[in-house]
Write a protein that holds these residues in place. Structure first.
Motif, PDB file in Angstrom:
ATOM      1  N   UNK A  14      19.948  42.171  90.701  1.00 29.21           N
ATOM      2  CA  UNK A  14      20.407  41.262  89.650  1.00 29.21           C
ATOM      3  C   UNK A  14      19.272  40.909  88.695  1.00 29.21           C
ATOM      4  N   UNK A  15      18.088  40.632  89.231  1.00 27.20           N
ATOM      5  CA  UNK A  15      16.952  40.279  88.384  1.00 27.20           C
ATOM      6  C   UNK A  15      16.597  41.410  87.434  1.00 27.20           C
ATOM      7  N   UNK A  16      16.567  42.648  87.932  1.00 27.64           N
ATOM      8  CA  UNK A  16      16.245  43.799  87.079  1.00 27.64           C
ATOM      9  C   UNK A  16      17.301  43.967  85.991  1.00 27.64           C
ATOM     10  N   UNK A  17      18.570  43.758  86.348  1.00 24.19           N
ATOM     11  CA  UNK A  17      19.654  43.882  85.371  1.00 24.19           C
ATOM     12  C   UNK A  17      19.515  42.811  84.284  1.00 24.19           C
ATOM     13  N   UNK A  18      19.281  41.573  84.696  1.00 19.73           N
ATOM     14  CA  UNK A  18      19.128  40.485  83.721  1.00 19.73           C
ATOM     15  C   UNK A  18      17.900  40.694  82.837  1.00 19.73           C
ATOM     16  N   UNK A  19      16.787  41.175  83.406  1.00 20.15           N
ATOM     17  CA  UNK A  19      15.591  41.420  82.595  1.00 20.15           C
ATOM     18  C   UNK A  19      15.858  42.511  81.557  1.00 20.15           C
ATOM     19  N   UNK A  20      16.561  43.566  81.959  1.00 16.69           N
ATOM     20  CA  UNK A  20      16.874  44.655  81.010  1.00 16.69           C
ATOM     21  C   UNK A  20      17.793  44.124  79.902  1.00 16.69           C
ATOM     22  N   UNK A  21      18.785  43.315  80.274  1.00 14.05           N
ATOM     23  CA  UNK A  21      19.683  42.733  79.273  1.00 14.05           C
ATOM     24  C   UNK A  21      18.926  41.798  78.344  1.00 14.05           C
ATOM     25  N   UNK A  22      18.027  40.999  78.908  1.00 11.44           N
ATOM     26  CA  UNK A  22      17.207  40.095  78.081  1.00 11.44           C
ATOM     27  C   UNK A  22      16.413  40.900  77.058  1.00 11.44           C
ATOM     28  N   UNK A  23      15.774  41.996  77.513  1.00 14.53           N
ATOM     29  CA  UNK A  23      14.963  42.805  76.610  1.00 14.53           C
ATOM     30  C   UNK A  23      15.817  43.469  75.529  1.00 14.53           C
ATOM     31  N   UNK A  24      16.992  43.960  75.905  1.00 12.01           N
ATOM     32  CA  UNK A  24      17.899  44.575  74.930  1.00 12.01           C
ATOM     33  C   UNK A  24      18.344  43.541  73.901  1.00 12.01           C
ATOM     34  N   UNK A  25      18.688  42.354  74.382  1.00 11.06           N
ATOM     35  CA  UNK A  25      19.124  41.295  73.460  1.00 11.06           C
ATOM     36  C   UNK A  25      17.978  40.839  72.559  1.00 11.06           C
ATOM     37  N   UNK A  26      16.756  40.772  73.098  1.00 10.77           N
ATOM     38  CA  UNK A  26      15.594  40.407  72.266  1.00 10.77           C
ATOM     39  C   UNK A  26      15.383  41.440  71.166  1.00 10.77           C
ATOM     40  N   UNK A  27      15.480  42.737  71.510  1.00 10.89           N
ATOM     41  CA  UNK A  27      15.317  43.793  70.510  1.00 10.89           C
ATOM     42  C   UNK A  27      16.401  43.685  69.445  1.00 10.89           C
ATOM     43  N   UNK A  28      17.622  43.422  69.875  1.00 10.84           N
ATOM     44  CA  UNK A  28      18.728  43.249  68.934  1.00 10.84           C
ATOM     45  C   UNK A  28      18.478  42.042  68.044  1.00 10.84           C
ATOM     46  N   UNK A  29      18.004  40.970  68.645  1.00 13.88           N
ATOM     47  CA  UNK A  29      17.705  39.749  67.899  1.00 13.88           C
ATOM     48  C   UNK A  29      16.605  39.989  66.862  1.00 13.88           C
TER      49      UNK A  29
END
Length: 198
Positions: free
Chosen positions: A160-175
Motif C-alpha cells: 500500500x505504501x509503495x502504491x500511495x507513493x507512486x500515486x503521490x509522485x504521479x499527481x505531483x508531476x501532473x500538478x
C-alpha cells in the motif's frame, strides 16, 4: 456465451489487461451489480471491482480466457513499522495523495474554464469518503483514466505504501504540469477572450 454463463452463476468474472496479444499476469475480479440485455443480444453492465488475483495457469484461451489464479493481498508493513507508527505513515501518505488530487482537480477546473465554485467544491470534497489507505489507493488508481499501463502497474504493487507513493509522485508531476500550463494561460490570455485589434 460468456455473459450467459456469468448471469447463470455468481455474476463475478476476471478482468485482465491485454495489449498487442499479451495478457497481464495480474487482474481484478469484477462483479456485475446491474445488467440490462439490449435488443441486439448485447448487455449493458455496471460492475464493481473486487479482489485482485495473479494468473498461475491458463486453462484455455478460446472462446474466452479461463485461468487458475492465486488471490493477492497487500503485504503488511515491514517489521519495525507495524502498529501505530506504520499505520500513521500510511495515513499521512493517503492524506497527502488526497491533497494532491484536490489540487489537480482545482487547477484542471480552472484551466477548463469551470467556475471558481467548482474549484472550491473540489478543495472541500472528501475524496477519501472514509476509506482506509489500502482501498483509497485502489480508488486513486482507478481515476488514472487514459493511462492503462500505469493503472496496471499500480494494480500489481503488493504494498500500500509503495502504491500511495507512486500515486503521490504521479499527481505531483501532473500538478507541476498543470501549474505551468496555468501560468502560461495567465501570461498569454487567449486571443478569443479579447476583441481583435483594428
Amino acid at each position: 456465451m460468456m455473459m450467459h454463463t456469468l448471469l447463470e452463476t455468481d455474476l463475478r468474472f476476471g478482468v485482465v489487461f491485454s495489449d498487442a496479444g499479451s495478457v497481464a499476469g495480474v487482474g481484478c475480479v469484477g462483479e456485475v451489480v446491474k445488467h440490462e440485455r439490449l435488443v441486439d443480444d448485447r448487455f449493458f453492465l455496471i460492475c464493481k471491482g473486487q479482489e485482485r488475483f495473479r494468473i498461475t495457469r491458463l486453462v484455455r484461451t478460446k472462446p474466452y480466457l479461463v485461468a487458475e489464479v492465486a488471490w493477492l493481498e497487500d503485504r503488511p508493513p515491514p517489521p519495525g513499522t507495524a502498529g501505530a507508527e506504520g499505520e500513521e505513515d500510511l495515513e499521512a501518505l493517503a492524506s497527502e495523495v488526497e491533497r494532491n488530487m484536490k489540487d489537480v482537480i482545482r487547477i484542471s477546473n480552472r484551466l477548463n474554464g469551470k467556475a471558481d465554485k467548482d474549484g472550491a467544491a473540489a478543495a472541500a470534497a472528501d475524496l477519501r469518503r472514509g476509506l482506509f489507505p489500502t482501498p483509497f489507493s485502489f480508488f486513486v488508481g482507478s481515476t488514472f483514466e487514459g493511462a492503462p499501463r500505469e493503472q496496471q502497474t499500480l494494480l500489481e504493487l503488493e504494498d500500500t505504501g509503495a502504491r500511495l507513493r507512486r500515486e503521490r509522485d504521479t499527481l505531483r508531476n501532473t500538478l507541476n504540469y498543470l501549474t505551468a500550463a496555468s501560468a502560461v494561460k495567465d501570461a498569454f490570455p487567449s486571443s478569443l477572450s479579447s476583441p481583435p485589434a483594428t
